[in-house]
Scaffold this motif. Structure first.
Motif, PDB file in Angstrom:
ATOM      1  N   MET A 145     -32.869 -16.962  -1.660  1.00 26.60           N
ATOM      2  CA  MET A 145     -34.313 -16.738  -1.813  1.00 26.60           C
ATOM      3  C   MET A 145     -35.094 -17.491  -0.736  1.00 26.60           C
ATOM      4  O   MET A 145     -36.076 -16.982  -0.200  1.00 26.60           O
ATOM      5  N   LEU A 163     -28.483 -11.000  -4.806  1.00 25.98           N
ATOM      6  CA  LEU A 163     -28.735 -11.763  -6.031  1.00 25.98           C
ATOM      7  C   LEU A 163     -27.437 -11.891  -6.825  1.00 25.98           C
ATOM      8  O   LEU A 163     -26.565 -11.011  -6.727  1.00 25.98           O
ATOM      9  N   ALA A 167     -28.474 -11.609 -12.439  1.00 22.03           N
ATOM     10  CA  ALA A 167     -29.890 -11.970 -12.244  1.00 22.03           C
ATOM     11  C   ALA A 167     -30.768 -11.041 -13.079  1.00 22.03           C
ATOM     12  O   ALA A 167     -30.406  -9.875 -13.310  1.00 22.03           O
ATOM     13  N   ILE A 172     -38.685 -11.421 -10.898  1.00 20.16           N
ATOM     14  CA  ILE A 172     -38.149 -12.437  -9.978  1.00 20.16           C
ATOM     15  C   ILE A 172     -39.121 -12.607  -8.813  1.00 20.16           C
ATOM     16  O   ILE A 172     -39.665 -11.632  -8.286  1.00 20.16           O
ATOM     17  N   GLY A 209     -33.990  -6.764  -3.766  1.00 19.83           N
ATOM     18  CA  GLY A 209     -32.855  -7.582  -4.212  1.00 19.83           C
ATOM     19  C   GLY A 209     -31.669  -6.710  -4.573  1.00 19.83           C
ATOM     20  O   GLY A 209     -31.816  -5.736  -5.299  1.00 19.83           O
TER      21      GLY A 209
END
Ligand code: SF4
Length: 225
Positions: A145, A163, A167, A172, A209
């Motif tokens: 991230m 990810l 997750a 997020i 992601g």
């Protein structure tokens, strides 16, 4: 440099659009997944990938670019379900070959991803140049991230991040507050790139992601956690 082009992808997540695969030598040494946990090394895609090269599947770069040039206007397509941008003798993105692809694809709606280090000025200049030409959107592949924030701040390209497999699918954000959209093809059975097109959007604020998947997803998730 050999590239294999499938005109109608059979991959459910991609959808029925053209998809290319570039031989593994194109992948930069700085990619932490090279030769290890990259999802593309396993299963049917891995088998296809290993066959691309001299005397095997695929065509030379020039011929590949000529074929792309013949795509219909606004053709949606994904460059590189595996592999990366062409590499020069110094291990950086080959500016001439990258320029050839930009020119050949400027009438299309293509996108691709790169693990070349975008903080390197030479790579950054090529990526920036490619993204200034209509047609081919180059996404930067981040591995954390914090790296996603750092790459986004370069202002040269949209960003994707890997990810952990478990997750959350919603809500997020990166440390700097950028929203992360988990690839809808991974979370919805009826979604594909052909419908979603998010990776083609060059000026998006969101980070795409990708949940760790493939044979090595457990190991990869542990590394990312
Ligand atoms: S975010 Fe959309 S365009 Fe990008 S890989 Fe996922 S389905 Fe395809």
């Amino acid at each position: 440099m050999h590239v294999s082009l499938t005109l109608v992808s059979g991959n459910r997540k991609v959808g029925p659009i053209p998809v290319s695969t570039t031989e593994e030598d194109s992948c930069p040494s700085e990619c932490p997944l090279k030769g290890t946990d990259c999802y593309a090394r396993f299963g049917p895609l891995g088998m296809h990938w290993r066959k691309i090269g001299e005397g095997g599947r695929g065509t030379q770069w020039d011929f590949f670019c000529k074929t792309v040039k013949k795509f219909p206007k606004f053709q949606l397509w994904r460059h590189n379900q595996a592999g990366d941008l062409p590499q020069n003798e110094n291990g950086k993105i080959d500016a001439i070959k990258a320029g050839q692809l930009s020119k050949a694809s400027q009438h299309t709606r293509g996108w691709t991803y790169t693990h070349y280090n975008p903080t390197d000025p030479e790579n950054a200049a090529v990526i920036d140049e490619m993204n200034k030409v209509d047609g081919m959107t180059v996404n930067l592949s981040a591995d954390s991230m914090a790296e996603a924030d750092q790459y986004y701040d370069l202002g040269i390209a949209p960003v994707c991040v890997t990810l952990p497999k478990d997750a959350p699918h919603r809500g997020i954000k990166t440390p700097k507050g950028l929203p992360v959209v988990v690839c809808p093809a991974q979370t919805h059975d009826d979604m594909s790139c052909a419908r979603c097109k998010l990776c083609q959007v060059r000026d998006r604020k969101s980070i795409v992601g990708f949940l760790a998947h493939g044979t090595a997803k457990k190991r990869l998730s542990e590394r990312l956690s």
